[in-house]
Write an enzyme that holds these catalytic residues in place. Structure first.
Site, short mmCIF file in Angstrom:
data_model
loop_
_atom_site.label_atom_id
_atom_site.label_comp_id
_atom_site.label_asym_id
_atom_site.label_seq_id
_atom_site.Cartn_x
_atom_site.Cartn_y
_atom_site.Cartn_z
N CYS A 230 -0.43 4.08 2.16
CA CYS A 230 -0.23 3.93 3.60
C CYS A 230 1.23 4.19 3.98
CB CYS A 230 -0.58 2.52 4.06
SG CYS A 230 -2.02 1.82 3.30
N ASP A 231 2.16 3.69 3.18
CA ASP A 231 3.55 3.61 3.63
C ASP A 231 4.53 4.49 2.85
OD1 ASP A 231 2.71 1.72 5.47
OD2 ASP A 231 2.93 0.09 4.03
N CYS B 97 0.83 -1.21 0.00
CA CYS B 97 0.00 0.00 0.00
C CYS B 97 0.86 1.26 0.00
CB CYS B 97 -0.93 -0.01 1.21
SG CYS B 97 -1.90 1.48 1.36
#
Ligand code: NAP
Length: 307
Positions: A134-135, A131
């Site tokens: 997300c990261d 992701c």
């Protein structure tokens, strides 16, 4: 006893919740292990009608949820770990607690696929991710690698150039599944290097507990080579979340629900919506459309059954 339980809180589940709630059926939505579905892992959505400037995926899905709640839909955290669809009412085990429902809408989506390398699993959260949204933030000024040749890989590679010093896009073939426009954007991005006909044989370094590099292999020349990287993003598609329905719902060999017309499954009173059945379109708008169809079918089914 519930009239409608909806498994999944992505576009499909939320739209089914809006419709069934407006029909006064007081649906219960079980959020699942990835609340908000794929949209909660994306950035700007530019192709959902009604938002000419685009809208952030997590915002869009949250607004859908609020809309459903405004009409009386209830949301419960947790996942359905077991299901008994052999008779009505259907029984669902939600994290250890059994609930009953007259109809069921399966909108459980599809989860990220991994390469299956031993070290990949060991380094998830320590440089390996599925992701970018997300990261990506963790890789400011770092060397990033993205695996895949579809739209997801293109989107992630482009997005990650906001953070990374350089992004390498590694794909196992020369041809890309990605749409032309997304592929062109990647090709035009000077921070992205494309490496084709190449697979990942290993990820380092489990001993250090963090990603430091990868071993790659060119499938055409057989050349094996290494690259130092900090972030490893896998974007090679998804697996439908249907494990609990094996031997109960008709599934295709990859696990996607087989439709029996409209939103119907092979079990009367159980309906499908979104990516859990759709391996072709997989868009927010088609998932929402499918959620609407499932809701209308559930509503009609309950009416026919005299509820
Ligand atoms: P996808 O289109 O199925 O592409 C998966 C890619 O991963 C393929 O290039 C495939 O290679 C590669 N792959 C699969 N297994 C692999 C393995 N074990 N090792 C190495 N490579 C592997 O999946 P997706 O990119 O997630 O897209 C899914 C759907 O969502 C598509 O319909 C797409 O258009 C849509 N989508 C749209 C947007 C957007 O419009 N903004 C963004 C993301 C996704 P091969 O080609 O060799 O099989």
């Amino acid at each position: 006893m519930h009239n409608v339980v909806i498994i999944g809180s992505g576009c499909a589940g939320n739209t089914a919740a809006i419709y069934t709630a407006r029909a006064n059926l007081k649906p219960l939505v079980i959020g699942g292990h990835e609340p908000g579905g794929q949209l909660s892992l994306t950035t700007l959505v530019e192709n959902f009608p009604g938002f000419p400037e685009g809208i952030d995926g997590p915002v869009l899905v949250e607004r859908m949820k609020q809309q459903a709640q405004n009409f009386g839909a209830a949301y419960q955290h947790g996942s359905v770990i077991e299901a008994d669809l052999s008779k009505r009412p259907f029984r669902l085990n939600v994290d250890g607690e059994w609930i009953e429902t007259r109809t069921l809408i399966v909108a459980s989506g599809a989860s990220a696929r991994w390469l299956g390398l031993e070290n990949e699993q060991k380094l998830i959260g320590h440089g390996v991710s599925s992701c970018a949204t997300c990261d990506g933030f963790f890789y400011r000024g770092k060397q990033i690698m993205v695996i895949g040749g579809g739209d997801s890989a293109m989107e992630e590679a482009n997005f990650l150039t906001r953070f990374g010093q350089k992004v390498m896009l590694v794909h196992r073939r020369e041809e890309f599944r990605a749409s032309k426009i997304m592929l062109e954007r990647v090709k035009a991005n000077p921070k992205i290097e494309m490496v084709v006909n190449t697979v990942v044989d290993d990820i380092y370094d489990v001993k250090q507990g963090v990603v430091t590099g990868v071993k790659l292999r060119n499938l055409k020349t057989g050349e094996v080579f290494e690259r130092a990287i900090d972030g490893f993003f896998v974007a090679i598609g998804h697996i439908p979340n249907t494990k609990i329905f094996r031997n109960q719902l008709d599934l295709d060999p990859d696990g996607y629900i087989i439709s029996h017309g409209g939103a119907r499954t092979n079990v009367k009173g159980v309906f499908h919506a979104g990516d859990v059945q759709d391996r072709t379109y997989r868009q927010a708008i088609t998932a929402s459309g499918a959620g609407c169809m499932a809701a209308i079918e559930a509503e009609r089914f309950l009416e026919m059954e005299g509820h």
